[in-house]
Design an enzyme around this catalytic site. Structure first.
Site, PDB file in Angstrom:
ATOM      1  N   LYS A 203       0.810  -1.078  -0.092  1.00  0.00           N
ATOM      2  CA  LYS A 203       0.028  -0.078  -0.049  1.00  0.00           C
ATOM      3  C   LYS A 203       0.890   1.223   0.067  1.00  0.00           C
ATOM      4  O   LYS A 203       1.664   1.566   0.971  1.00  0.00           O
ATOM      5  CB  LYS A 203      -0.794   0.005   1.268  1.00  0.00           C
ATOM      6  CG  LYS A 203      -1.967   1.121   1.367  1.00  0.00           C
ATOM      7  CD  LYS A 203      -2.945   1.164   2.378  1.00  0.00           C
ATOM      8  CE  LYS A 203      -3.957   2.254   2.399  1.00  0.00           C
ATOM      9  NZ  LYS A 203      -4.711   2.113   3.781  1.00  0.00           N
ATOM     10  N   LYS A 256      -2.211  -1.601  -3.774  1.00  0.00           N
ATOM     11  CA  LYS A 256      -3.012  -0.417  -3.866  1.00  0.00           C
ATOM     12  C   LYS A 256      -2.361   0.726  -3.903  1.00  0.00           C
ATOM     13  O   LYS A 256      -1.167   0.940  -2.717  1.00  0.00           O
ATOM     14  CB  LYS A 256      -3.629  -0.363  -2.509  1.00  0.00           C
ATOM     15  CG  LYS A 256      -4.733   0.861  -2.104  1.00  0.00           C
ATOM     16  CD  LYS A 256      -5.387   0.600  -1.156  1.00  0.00           C
ATOM     17  CE  LYS A 256      -6.308   1.924  -0.663  1.00  0.00           C
ATOM     18  NZ  LYS A 256      -7.225   1.987   0.636  1.00  0.00           N
TER      19      LYS A 256
END
Length: 338
Positions: A203, A256
């Site tokens: 992320k 992400k």
């Protein structure tokens, strides 16, 4: 190698049937997870200004939106809780309230639809804290730091509460060190060994999260999250982060955001091909498409499918996307983009 011998005259356009027959990548509703924002103490769905067409739903209305999605073939959902501001505190204790918006929503979904929907839940405290960070800040050596270990205790409790309510997967998103191991241990100790973990393994500290932070009221009140989210300049670091989560027991890995990190999706898939890989087509990516479409600058359907196809072509097995309901409706109507 050409599709047909080069000595044969080329058609100006191959027939669609032939192109579909040899297409390497396709998108179906089976690839998609639909995010849902569930908010405490509201009577009607609240539109999210920064995410055109998206809403925060009261707990009682979650069954309705899930039912509509199921009718269009969407089977998987990722729930985010939005508590009342006055309930938030420094350590995020509302995150593991059994009567919080997410546990309530899960129980209603299970009561109405049984185990047909696949329910994932976000496990992070940023939306439940007064400061908006994914970990608990402490003052140490004259600096404000994130206390990783005390945060693990909170998210482990949160995961157990979601499992008790009926979640199939919990999805830790805070990028705390050891989060997967802590959650796996807590779930197993409480008898929920069948509940899986979809880890936000990779992320990045990204500018694409802005609309989500409005939707979930989760923007940090001070500082930023660069100390615990990944540097966008780094790709090889993602291999280390993924391996750590694999060793700790993650069942699904995630990258992400998706669109600006297609190379990272490919890198993870090539190095860990046997692990299911999710990619999060995040709020900023969604909102840019919606805003440009509203201006008439792009063909929304075509661009949406092009983006999702790119994410899947890069190596994602699963795509978490706010476009899920639109895509499902377009496919059901017979829309074919390419």
């Amino acid at each position: 190698m050409p599709m047909f011998p080069q000595t044969r005259p080329r058609r100006l356009r191959l027939s669609k049937a032939i192109r579909d027959l040899v297409a390497e990548t396709s998108i179906s509703v089976n690839d998609l997870i639909m995010p849902i924002f569930v908010k405490d103490d509201i009577e009607n769905p609240e539109p999210i200004d920064a995410m055109p067409g998206y809403y925060r739903y009261p707990v009682k209305d979650v069954v309705k939106i899930v039912g509509e999605a199921l009718e269009h073939g969407i089977k998987a959902f990722l729930l985010f809780g939005v508590p009342k501001p006055e309930k938030k505190d420094h350590t995020g204790t509302p995150a593991y309230d059994p009567n919080g918006p997410v546990p309530q929503a899960i129980r209603l979904i299970r009561k109405e639809f049984g185990w047909e929907p696949l329910i994932f839940t976000d496990v992070c405290i940023c939306g439940y804290t007064s400061h908006g960070h994914c970990g608990i800040p402490v003052e140490k050596h004259g600096r404000t730091l994130i206390d990783n270990d005390s945060t693990l205790d909170v998210i482990a409790k949160m995961a157990v509460v979601h499992a008790e309510a009926g979640a199939d997967f919990v999805a830790p998103s805070g990028m705390m060190d050891g989060m997967v191991a802590a959650i796996r241990e807590a779930l197993d100790e409480e008898g929920y060994s069948e509940v899986g973990i979809m880890s936000y393994a990779i992320k990045y500290a990204s500018g694409f999260y802005g609309p989500f932070r409005e939707a979930a009221d989760s923007a940090p009140r001070f500082g930023d999250r660069r100390s615990y989210q990944m540097d966008p300049r780094n790709a090889m670091e993602a291999l280390k982060e993924a391996l750590l989560d694999i060793e700790e027991g993650a069942d699904i890995l995630m990258v992400k955001p998706a669109l600006a990190y297609l190379d990272v999706i490919r890198l993870i898939k090539e190095n860990y091909p046997h692990y299911p890989l999710a990619a999060y087509n995040v709020s900023g990516e969604y909102s840019m498409v919606k805003a440009a479409a509203e201006k008439g600058w792009i063909d929304e359907k075509l661009v949406t499918f092009e983006i999702l196809t790119a994410i899947k072509r890069a190596g994602a097995d699963i795509i978490i996307t706010y476009h899920a309901m639109d895509v499902a409706k377009w496919l059901r109507e017979g829309y074919s983009p390419f």
